[in-house]
Write a protein that holds these residues in place. Structure first.
Motif, short mmCIF file in Angstrom:
data_model
loop_
_atom_site.label_atom_id
_atom_site.label_comp_id
_atom_site.label_asym_id
_atom_site.label_seq_id
_atom_site.Cartn_x
_atom_site.Cartn_y
_atom_site.Cartn_z
N ALA A 35 0.82 -1.22 0.00
CA ALA A 35 0.00 0.00 0.00
C ALA A 35 0.85 1.27 0.00
CB ALA A 35 -0.97 -0.02 1.18
N PRO A 36 1.82 1.44 0.93
CA PRO A 36 2.67 2.65 0.85
C PRO A 36 3.57 2.66 -0.37
CG PRO A 36 3.41 1.19 2.61
CD PRO A 36 2.10 0.65 2.15
N LEU A 37 3.97 1.47 -0.87
CA LEU A 37 4.77 1.45 -2.10
C LEU A 37 3.95 1.97 -3.27
CD1 LEU A 37 6.74 -1.93 -1.93
CD2 LEU A 37 7.63 0.40 -1.69
N LEU A 38 2.67 1.58 -3.33
CA LEU A 38 1.80 2.09 -4.38
C LEU A 38 1.66 3.60 -4.27
CD1 LEU A 38 -0.23 1.63 -6.69
CD2 LEU A 38 -2.00 1.25 -4.93
N ALA A 39 1.49 4.11 -3.05
CA ALA A 39 1.40 5.56 -2.85
C ALA A 39 2.68 6.25 -3.28
CB ALA A 39 1.09 5.86 -1.38
N ALA A 40 3.83 5.64 -2.97
CA ALA A 40 5.12 6.24 -3.37
C ALA A 40 5.23 6.32 -4.89
CB ALA A 40 6.27 5.42 -2.80
N CYS A 41 4.81 5.26 -5.59
CA CYS A 41 4.87 5.26 -7.06
C CYS A 41 3.98 6.35 -7.64
CB CYS A 41 4.46 3.89 -7.59
SG CYS A 41 5.64 2.57 -7.22
N CYS A 42 2.80 6.50 -7.07
CA CYS A 42 1.88 7.53 -7.56
C CYS A 42 2.44 8.93 -7.32
CB CYS A 42 0.51 7.38 -6.88
SG CYS A 42 -0.37 5.87 -7.35
N CYS A 43 3.12 9.12 -6.18
CA CYS A 43 3.72 10.43 -5.88
C CYS A 43 4.88 10.72 -6.84
CB CYS A 43 4.19 10.48 -4.43
SG CYS A 43 2.85 10.53 -3.22
N VAL A 44 5.67 9.70 -7.16
CA VAL A 44 6.76 9.90 -8.11
C VAL A 44 6.21 10.25 -9.49
CG1 VAL A 44 8.64 8.73 -9.34
CG2 VAL A 44 8.40 8.44 -6.87
N TRP A 45 5.14 9.57 -9.88
CA TRP A 45 4.50 9.89 -11.16
C TRP A 45 4.02 11.33 -11.17
CZ3 TRP A 45 -0.41 11.62 -12.29
CH2 TRP A 45 -0.75 11.65 -13.65
N ARG A 46 3.40 11.77 -10.07
CA ARG A 46 2.90 13.15 -9.99
C ARG A 46 4.06 14.14 -10.01
NH1 ARG A 46 -1.88 15.43 -7.92
NH2 ARG A 46 -1.76 17.69 -8.19
N ALA A 47 5.17 13.79 -9.37
CA ALA A 47 6.32 14.70 -9.34
C ALA A 47 6.86 14.97 -10.73
CB ALA A 47 7.42 14.11 -8.46
N ARG A 48 6.73 14.00 -11.63
CA ARG A 48 7.24 14.17 -12.99
C ARG A 48 6.33 15.03 -13.84
NH1 ARG A 48 11.04 10.22 -14.40
NH2 ARG A 48 10.33 10.23 -16.56
N HIS A 49 5.17 15.42 -13.31
CA HIS A 49 4.21 16.21 -14.08
C HIS A 49 3.73 17.43 -13.30
CE1 HIS A 49 3.96 12.03 -15.57
NE2 HIS A 49 3.71 12.56 -16.74
N ASP A 50 4.47 17.85 -12.28
CA ASP A 50 3.98 18.90 -11.39
C ASP A 50 5.10 19.83 -10.99
OD1 ASP A 50 2.91 20.16 -8.80
OD2 ASP A 50 1.18 18.97 -9.44
N ARG A 51 4.77 21.11 -10.85
CA ARG A 51 5.77 22.10 -10.43
C ARG A 51 6.19 21.93 -8.98
NH1 ARG A 51 3.66 27.94 -11.57
NH2 ARG A 51 5.56 28.37 -10.38
N ALA A 52 5.34 21.28 -8.17
CA ALA A 52 5.68 21.01 -6.77
C ALA A 52 6.39 19.67 -6.66
CB ALA A 52 4.43 21.05 -5.91
N ALA A 53 7.31 19.40 -7.57
CA ALA A 53 7.96 18.09 -7.65
C ALA A 53 8.69 17.73 -6.36
CB ALA A 53 8.93 18.07 -8.83
N LEU A 54 9.38 18.69 -5.76
CA LEU A 54 10.14 18.39 -4.54
C LEU A 54 9.21 17.85 -3.46
CD1 LEU A 54 12.74 18.46 -2.91
CD2 LEU A 54 12.21 20.83 -2.29
N GLY A 55 8.02 18.43 -3.34
CA GLY A 55 7.08 17.97 -2.34
C GLY A 55 6.64 16.53 -2.58
N TRP A 56 6.34 16.20 -3.81
CA TRP A 56 5.88 14.85 -4.13
C TRP A 56 6.99 13.83 -3.94
CZ3 TRP A 56 0.93 14.16 -4.14
CH2 TRP A 56 0.09 15.21 -4.53
N TYR A 57 8.21 14.17 -4.31
CA TYR A 57 9.33 13.26 -4.07
C TYR A 57 9.55 13.05 -2.57
CZ TYR A 57 10.85 13.18 -8.96
OH TYR A 57 10.93 12.99 -10.32
N THR A 58 9.34 14.10 -1.80
CA THR A 58 9.52 13.99 -0.35
C THR A 58 8.50 13.03 0.25
OG1 THR A 58 10.37 16.26 -0.27
CG2 THR A 58 9.64 15.30 1.78
N ILE A 59 7.24 13.15 -0.17
CA ILE A 59 6.22 12.22 0.34
C ILE A 59 6.56 10.80 -0.10
CG2 ILE A 59 3.80 11.57 0.25
CD1 ILE A 59 3.00 14.36 -0.02
N ALA A 60 7.04 10.63 -1.33
CA ALA A 60 7.41 9.29 -1.80
C ALA A 60 8.49 8.69 -0.90
CB ALA A 60 7.88 9.37 -3.25
N LEU A 61 9.46 9.50 -0.50
CA LEU A 61 10.50 9.01 0.40
C LEU A 61 9.91 8.58 1.74
CD1 LEU A 61 13.43 8.52 1.20
CD2 LEU A 61 13.61 10.96 1.77
N ALA A 62 8.97 9.36 2.25
CA ALA A 62 8.32 9.00 3.51
C ALA A 62 7.58 7.65 3.38
CB ALA A 62 7.35 10.09 3.94
#
Length: 472
Positions: A35-62
């Motif tokens: 479940a958290p791995l799926l969330a991390a993948c979705c956040c990484v995907w969003r980071a590649r398409h969003d100006r707030a990329a640093l935020g999404w990568y940070t959540i993925a790390l969490a």
């Protein structure tokens, strides 16, 4: 489709629980890790398409840290880990899960890399302190019945802080992409707070492999859905004071938490507590110093822009007026002469009409550069007076010096080679004698009149208002 996949994930997890998740709840653990791995993948995907990329990568790390903690629980349940290491390592990952979230919540929208590095180091130390404190209670569970309760409260406080800070950042964000990011983080953090609180306080005696495991999936699946949904955040106009307050006060979060948690561990980790006080003080001071330097540099750049013409790079009209007033006052006090030159590009409108505005802009830049190359004294001020007209303030000079400079400028432009052809300037010269009581307005009028005379006499020449100057 994302909703269908999420529902399918829950249904499959429920079926595994209904059929039997295997020894030590292995089947359920697989879903809890996924479940958290799926969330991390979705956040990484969003980071590649969003100006707030640093935020999404940070959540993925969490999410990866949390999933790692659950994977170690799985290893421990299977007997693949070491009883003296695996549970403590799992606890460490659960604690460090909050570090990336605290970092992104405390970080302003834009920051220098070195400042972000300082904040990341402080957040990492905060995670270590929190781990030491929770480990102290974990080691006493068998001998102190209050220890487990204290651990639960510690995690409650951690989750409450993250949810509260995320909500505040959402309400105070004035950039749409970051507002959407903090909205997602706030919704996830609130869901995690409620479900973690319920699990920790009401079902903590139940082992993994029970239907309560389905609740653990929910915050991560919610995060995954919100990350891929990419819905615009509701229209929200934040209070400007709240925006400034959060941007200014946000960086204090990590330093204050370091001081608070350092105080909590001072009894059982005195050295580490002292280190937290030192790092909080020095880190925040260093961060503030670097930020102040950046603000001063930014202010200097703004001041320069306020005094500089954007096209030609020479002084603008505002700077010209200020320098003229200053030099006139100095001339009155010292008795030194003050020269003023007004130069106008001949037939510039025809040049613009024939070659276009881009060529006209290049002509203005070339003329400004040529004039500046011939205005060599440190105290002289070249400014764009308006349109195709330039002005030169020549302090502490004689009449002959001002006229000689005007002729030098005229010759410099006359020999200027442009792709579109030759250009020339007409120059009007006015001079403020030491005994004069004239105003700067009179000086400008005299220079303008001299310029008009130069144009009327045929252009590409220098004219001096001797008759007016002699009356000073």
């Amino acid at each position: 489709m994302p909703v269908v996949l999420i529902l399918l994930f829950i249904v499959c997890h429920a079926l595994v629980l209904a059929i039997g998740s295997g020894p030590a709840g292995v089947g359920s653990f697989i879903f809890l890790v996924a479940a958290p791995l799926l969330a991390a993948c979705c956040c990484v995907w969003r980071a590649r398409h969003d100006r707030a990329a640093l935020g999404w990568y940070t959540i993925a790390l969490a999410m990866l840290l949390w999933s790692g903690g659950m994977a170690l629980n799985l290893a421990d349940a299977l007997g693949a880990g070491r009883a003296d290491i695996t549970p403590r390592a799992s606890l460490l990952l659960y604690v460090l899960y909050a570090v990336p979230l605290v970092f992104i919540l405390a970080r302003p929208r834009r920051e220098r890399a070195i400042i972000s590095l300082i904040e990341a180091a402080m957040a990492a130390l905060l995670g270590v302190l929190f781990f030491v404190h929770t480990s102290f209670f974990a080691d006493r569970i068998d001998v102190d019945e209050q220890a487990m309760r204290n651990m639960r409260y510690m995690f409650d406080v951690q989750n409450l802080c993250i949810a509260s800070f995320a909500t505040v950042r959402w309400l105070a964000s004035d950039v749409p992409e970051w507002r959407s990011f903090f909205r997602v983080l706030a919704l996830y953090a609130l869901a995690y707070l409620l479900i973690a609180g319920y699990i920790n306080h009401f079902t903590s005696e139940d082992s993994f492999g029970a239907y309560n495991d389905l609740l653990i999936d929910l915050p991560f699946l919610l995060l995954a859905w919100l990350a891929v949904r990419r819905a615009s955040a509701p229209v929200l106009v934040p209070n400007p004071r709240l925006v400034r307050l959060v941007q200014a006060g946000g960086p204090m979060i990590v330093a204050l938490l370091l001081l608070v948690v350092g105080t909590l561990v001072v009894d059982h980790a005195r050295t580490l507590a002292f280190a937290s006080f030192v790092v909080a003080t020095i880190g925040f001071s260093l961060r503030s110093t670097l930020l102040q330097i950046g603000l001063l540099e930014h202010q200097a750049a703004l001041d320069q822009l306020a005094r500089q013409d954007g096209l030609t790079g020479v002084a603008n009209r505002r700077q010209f007026d200020a320098v003229l007033q200053t030099e006139a006052s100095r001339a009155y006090r010292s008795g030194a002469g003050l020269g003023l030159l007004l130069a106008d590009i001949d037939h510039f409108k025809a040049f613009n009409d024939a070659h276009g505005h881009p060529a006209g802009d290049r002509c203005l830049q070339a003329v400004a550069a040529a004039l500046q190359a011939n205005v060599r004294r440190a105290g002289d001020c070249l400014a764009r007076y308006g349109g195709e007209e330039f002005a030169v303030i020549v302090p502490d000079c004689g009449r002959e010096d001002a006229v000689a400079l005007a002729e030098k400028l005229r010759l410099g432009i006359e020999t200027l080679a442009l792709p579109e052809g030759a250009v020339s300037i007409s120059v009007g010269v006015a001079f403020l004698r030491p005994s004069a009581m004239a105003t700067t307005t009179q000086l400008l009028d005299d220079a303008d009149s001299a310029l008009y005379e130069a144009k009327r006499a045929g252009r590409n020449r220098v004219s001096v208002r001797d008759d007016v100057v002699a009356g000073f």
